[in-house]
Design a protein around this motif. Sequence first.
Motif, mmCIF file in Angstrom:
data_model
loop_
_atom_site.group_PDB
_atom_site.id
_atom_site.type_symbol
_atom_site.label_atom_id
_atom_site.label_comp_id
_atom_site.label_asym_id
_atom_site.label_seq_id
_atom_site.Cartn_x
_atom_site.Cartn_y
_atom_site.Cartn_z
ATOM 1 N N ALA A 127 6.016 6.188 9.019
ATOM 2 C CA ALA A 127 6.362 4.900 8.407
ATOM 3 C C ALA A 127 6.488 5.033 6.895
ATOM 4 C CB ALA A 127 5.311 3.856 8.772
ATOM 5 N N ALA A 128 5.641 5.856 6.297
ATOM 6 C CA ALA A 128 5.669 6.012 4.842
ATOM 7 C C ALA A 128 6.974 6.625 4.367
ATOM 8 C CB ALA A 128 4.482 6.861 4.388
ATOM 9 N N ILE A 129 7.430 7.670 5.038
ATOM 10 C CA ILE A 129 8.644 8.340 4.559
ATOM 11 C C ILE A 129 9.879 7.480 4.810
ATOM 12 C CG2 ILE A 129 9.356 9.669 6.601
ATOM 13 C CD1 ILE A 129 9.526 12.092 4.546
ATOM 14 N N ARG A 130 9.750 6.489 5.675
ATOM 15 C CA ARG A 130 10.849 5.567 5.921
ATOM 16 C C ARG A 130 10.830 4.366 4.966
ATOM 17 N NH1 ARG A 130 10.619 5.591 12.595
ATOM 18 N NH2 ARG A 130 11.879 7.503 12.885
ATOM 19 N N ASP A 131 9.882 4.375 4.022
ATOM 20 C CA ASP A 131 9.782 3.280 3.047
ATOM 21 C C ASP A 131 9.859 3.839 1.630
ATOM 22 O OD1 ASP A 131 9.377 0.945 1.684
ATOM 23 O OD2 ASP A 131 7.336 0.586 2.416
ATOM 24 N N PRO A 132 11.018 4.356 1.226
ATOM 25 C CA PRO A 132 11.131 4.930 -0.126
ATOM 26 C C PRO A 132 10.945 3.897 -1.229
ATOM 27 C CG PRO A 132 13.291 4.770 0.912
ATOM 28 C CD PRO A 132 12.285 4.466 1.977
ATOM 29 N N ASP A 133 11.186 2.627 -0.939
ATOM 30 C CA ASP A 133 11.014 1.599 -1.972
ATOM 31 C C ASP A 133 9.554 1.507 -2.409
ATOM 32 O OD1 ASP A 133 13.699 1.018 -1.860
ATOM 33 O OD2 ASP A 133 13.461 -0.737 -0.566
#
Length: 372
Positions: free
Chosen positions: A268-274
């Motif tokens: 989930a973290a790597i899919r949230d670059p913002d």
Amino acid sequence: MPAPFTAARFTALVDSLPATVPFVGPETQERARGRVFRARIGANENAFGPSPSAVAAMQAAAAEAWKYCDPENHDLKQAIAAAHGVAPAHVFVGEGIDGILGLVVRMLIAPGQPVVSSLGAYPTFNFHVAGFGGRLVTVPYRDDREDPQALVDAVRREGASLVYIANPDNPMGTWWPAADIARMVEAVPDGTLLLLDEAYAEFAPDGVSPDLDPSDPRVLRLRTFSKAHGLAGIRVGYAIGATPLIRSFDKVRNHFGISRISQAGALAAIRDPDHVVRVRDEVVTARARIATIAQANGLVTLPAATNFVAVDCGRDGAYARRVLQALVARDVFVRMPGVAPLDRCIRIGCGRPDELGILAEELPAALAAAAG
């Protein structure tokens, strides 16, 4: 009377090692002190926390913690590869950079073989080299930065098969431009692997991370979810490198080492670059405030491309250690480099505004106590 039991025998290597660990954690210090720190700004943690989507993913995964994790880390590996524009075959997922460093040393270094690093650089790497019987060869920092040319010269002189550099650097926070790191890779002799630790890459300015061919057998890039992603507690890192080396990790790794909850959080973290962008903005603000606090107390900060700042205390290591101890006594957890001349500094993490407010309150008294 039965004969007394005899303890199992350690190997000669383990018997020869000192009873030391790379770091004494803040929790250990809190237990010894009998109270918690008010400002936890010494372990280079991301005090601004993980992505809310990562927290939600881990909460959901906790309900299925009765299941083993996917031993191939398939979904996470695919997402990492996509984020970096490489094939999944070039990606290895491990138990933080620390765990990956141990596996690399285990795979490549036999007892007595030389390994090159910088004097005062990240001590966990040295810990693994000693633990597998390698012979550590160090070169000094130059102008508070690791010295790529000196590292390559030592590799050639010693015939070393492994060399380590962090860019940006821990503990000083300094860095080299991408072109210098690329030249270092080109200069590494045939048969030598360059370990490029990029734990703090997300905090660095543009032009620090080189564009390297993932198939190049001379370099292994290391990244982590512990820093910019704010997930130090779940122990997930990854390496990007040539496929034969990546495949070799399967021979020695703990195949169930990345828990189901950790995989969900990292994915989930790597899919949230913002979220990383937001954290980077907070870190830039915090670095500026640390510099302001230091300057108000007559101290100088080193340029930093990390989520911590090295503060030059202006004297020697003994004085800087007294400053550190005085801050700890005032419930402010910080750390410092371990060798001269780097140890004239203390290292302050980019904490939350309230934590840096405590630092601002306590630093004048700590400096006065250190001056004694």
